[in-house]
Design an enzyme around this catalytic site. Structure first.
Site, PDB file in Angstrom:
ATOM      1  N   GLU A 296      65.452 100.191 -10.246  1.00 32.98           N
ATOM      2  CA  GLU A 296      66.850 100.602 -10.100  1.00 32.98           C
ATOM      3  C   GLU A 296      67.436 100.917 -11.467  1.00 32.98           C
ATOM      4  OE1 GLU A 296      69.230  98.540  -7.155  1.00 32.98           O
ATOM      5  OE2 GLU A 296      70.848  98.324  -8.618  1.00 32.98           O
TER       6      GLU A 296
ATOM      7  N   ASP B 270      71.301 101.614 -12.996  1.00 37.29           N
ATOM      8  CA  ASP B 270      72.689 101.431 -12.570  1.00 37.29           C
ATOM      9  C   ASP B 270      73.724 101.880 -13.587  1.00 37.29           C
ATOM     10  OD1 ASP B 270      71.856 100.105 -10.252  1.00 37.29           O
ATOM     11  OD2 ASP B 270      71.961  98.133 -11.191  1.00 37.29           O
TER      12      ASP B 270
ATOM     13  N   GLU C  51      77.697 100.968 -13.328  1.00 38.80           N
ATOM     14  CA  GLU C  51      78.724 100.270 -12.559  1.00 38.80           C
ATOM     15  C   GLU C  51      80.012 100.288 -13.379  1.00 38.80           C
ATOM     16  OE1 GLU C  51      76.553  96.921  -9.906  1.00 38.80           O
ATOM     17  OE2 GLU C  51      76.474  96.563 -12.058  1.00 38.80           O
TER      18      GLU C  51
ATOM     19  N   GLN D  29      79.133  99.076 -16.928  1.00 37.80           N
ATOM     20  CA  GLN D  29      77.965  98.207 -17.043  1.00 37.80           C
ATOM     21  C   GLN D  29      76.731  98.985 -16.604  1.00 37.80           C
ATOM     22  OE1 GLN D  29      77.731  93.856 -16.018  1.00 37.80           O
ATOM     23  NE2 GLN D  29      76.656  94.626 -14.208  1.00 37.80           N
ATOM     24  N   THR D  30      75.696  98.947 -17.432  1.00 34.10           N
ATOM     25  CA  THR D  30      74.411  99.533 -17.044  1.00 34.10           C
ATOM     26  C   THR D  30      73.406  98.406 -16.853  1.00 34.10           C
ATOM     27  OG1 THR D  30      73.771  99.846 -19.368  1.00 34.10           O
ATOM     28  CG2 THR D  30      74.833 101.708 -18.249  1.00 34.10           C
ATOM     29  N   ASN D  31      72.455  98.660 -15.951  1.00 38.16           N
ATOM     30  CA  ASN D  31      71.402  97.685 -15.700  1.00 38.16           C
ATOM     31  C   ASN D  31      70.145  98.440 -15.314  1.00 38.16           C
ATOM     32  OD1 ASN D  31      70.080  95.255 -15.450  1.00 38.16           O
ATOM     33  ND2 ASN D  31      71.229  94.553 -13.664  1.00 38.16           N
TER      34      ASN D  31
ATOM     35  N   ARG E 143      69.153  92.993 -17.012  1.00 33.44           N
ATOM     36  CA  ARG E 143      69.185  93.721 -18.280  1.00 33.44           C
ATOM     37  C   ARG E 143      70.551  94.409 -18.454  1.00 33.44           C
ATOM     38  NH1 ARG E 143      63.762  95.042 -16.341  1.00 33.44           N
ATOM     39  NH2 ARG E 143      62.176  94.201 -17.770  1.00 33.44           N
ATOM     40  N   GLU E 144      71.610  93.635 -18.315  1.00 32.77           N
ATOM     41  CA  GLU E 144      72.946  94.210 -18.334  1.00 32.77           C
ATOM     42  C   GLU E 144      73.432  94.503 -19.752  1.00 32.77           C
ATOM     43  OE1 GLU E 144      72.246  91.201 -17.080  1.00 32.77           O
ATOM     44  OE2 GLU E 144      72.712  91.177 -14.937  1.00 32.77           O
TER      45      GLU E 144
ATOM     46  N   ASP F 285      85.053  88.699  -7.499  1.00 30.92           N
ATOM     47  CA  ASP F 285      84.480  87.416  -7.881  1.00 30.92           C
ATOM     48  C   ASP F 285      83.749  87.489  -9.225  1.00 30.92           C
ATOM     49  OD1 ASP F 285      82.603  89.085  -6.644  1.00 30.92           O
ATOM     50  OD2 ASP F 285      81.326  87.410  -6.052  1.00 30.92           O
TER      51      ASP F 285
ATOM     52  N   ARG G 247      71.491  82.994 -22.232  1.00 33.44           N
ATOM     53  CA  ARG G 247      70.650  83.432 -21.108  1.00 33.44           C
ATOM     54  C   ARG G 247      69.197  83.612 -21.519  1.00 33.44           C
ATOM     55  NH1 ARG G 247      72.815  88.743 -18.608  1.00 33.44           N
ATOM     56  NH2 ARG G 247      71.183  88.281 -17.065  1.00 33.44           N
TER      57      ARG G 247
END
Length: 289
Positions: free
Chosen positions: A105, A107, A109, A122-124, A133-134, A198, A277
């Site tokens: 995927e 992304d 966002e 935000q990319t992932n 991998r944000e 959230d 993380r």
């Protein structure tokens, strides 16, 4: 040529045709290349299907997807994001292999914010089922005031996320170092608009204000240029595809300067530097551009 000066940095962009061209060389409209995946009543076709409006209200968000999947190539859309108070909303544009266990995927966002605050993108990247991998970048313009072009370039050498031809994220093919790279599964092109208060805005501290609904995002100039699957098996491995050419195997000097400018001035989160993380730096983070 269009030229702009922002924060002391000069951008030079090629003129953009008013109408994009899809894989087959014909004008692309929403109905020709895409299907609605959920809440048809919340997607409104405009300008004879050349543009659409996505709607989020208390009843539903919505989404759409390409009718075909693609293996390598370039996809882009022009998007005008939700104006005003968009906190708690997420507008997404992404590619997905639609496989549950071993997902690939890519992304974009777009995370809504309170009025006056910049939009965060935000990319992932998921490769062989591994995500987390944000990266997050604050956009340097008002993304709700006009359309801007968001592009994913994907070839055998790297994946690049572009905003108006400015690279904001690069993920290199480093399979030689045993780092997974998405190259075996075709991916469809998707977009969704939904409530995610959230987590979307300040980690969920800023909630969606339904008195501002409906929330509206606009899309146009749907541009997909890649190897359709099913299709000729030789397409994805062909070195003759334009996106595999020498000019697209690495960032050129101008792109590299733009990329460094974004990273220095607008990057607000990078998983590569998040020691809470990842106490050990993920191996792909040391690959550079």
């Amino acid at each position: 040529m269009d030229m702009g000066l922002r924060n002391g940095f000069i951008f030079i962009f090629p003129c953009v045709l008013a109408l994009s061209v899809s894989v087959s060389g014909r004008p692309a409209t929403f109905l020709e290349d895409f299907r609605i995946t959920w809440s048809e009543s919340h997607i409104r076709k405009l300008d004879g299907g050349r543009a659409i409006q996505l709607v989020l209200d208390q009843n539903s968000g919505c989404g759409f997807a390409s009718k075909k999947q693609y293996l390598f190539g370039r996809v882009s859309m022009k998007i005008k994001l939700i104006p005003g108070d968009s906190a708690g909303t997420v507008t997404a544009f992404y590619m997905n292999s639609d496989t549950d266990r071993v997902r690939d995927e890519l992304d974009f966002e777009f995370l809504g914010n309170r009025t006056g605050q910049p939009y965060t993108v935000q990319t992932n990247i998921y490769a062989h089922g591994k995500g987390d991998r944000e990266q997050r970048v604050n956009l340097w313009f008002d993304a709700a005031a006009d359309f801007h072009t968001y592009t994913i370039m994907w070839n055998h050498h790297h994946i690049v996320f572009y905003v108006d031809e400015v690279p904001i994220r690069v993920y290199k093919n480093n399979e030689a170092r045993n780092i997974p790279y998405p190259k075996l599964q075709p991916m469809g092109v998707y977009s969704t608009l939904w409530e995610a208060d959230d987590w979307a805005t300040r980690g969920g501290l800023e909630k969606i204000d339904w008195t501002k609904a409906p929330f509206l995002a606009y899309y146009k100039d749907f541009d997909i240029d890649g190897c359709p699957v099913p299709g000729p098996a030789s397409c994805a491995t062909s070195t003759g595809n334009w996106w595999e050419g020498t000019a697209y195997q690495a960032l050129n000097a101008m792109e590299a300067r733009r990329y460094r400018w974004v990273r220095m001035n607008h990057l607000i989160y990078d998983y590569c530097t998040d020691k809470s993380r990842f106490p050990i730096i993920p191996p792909e983070c040391m690959a550079g551009i």
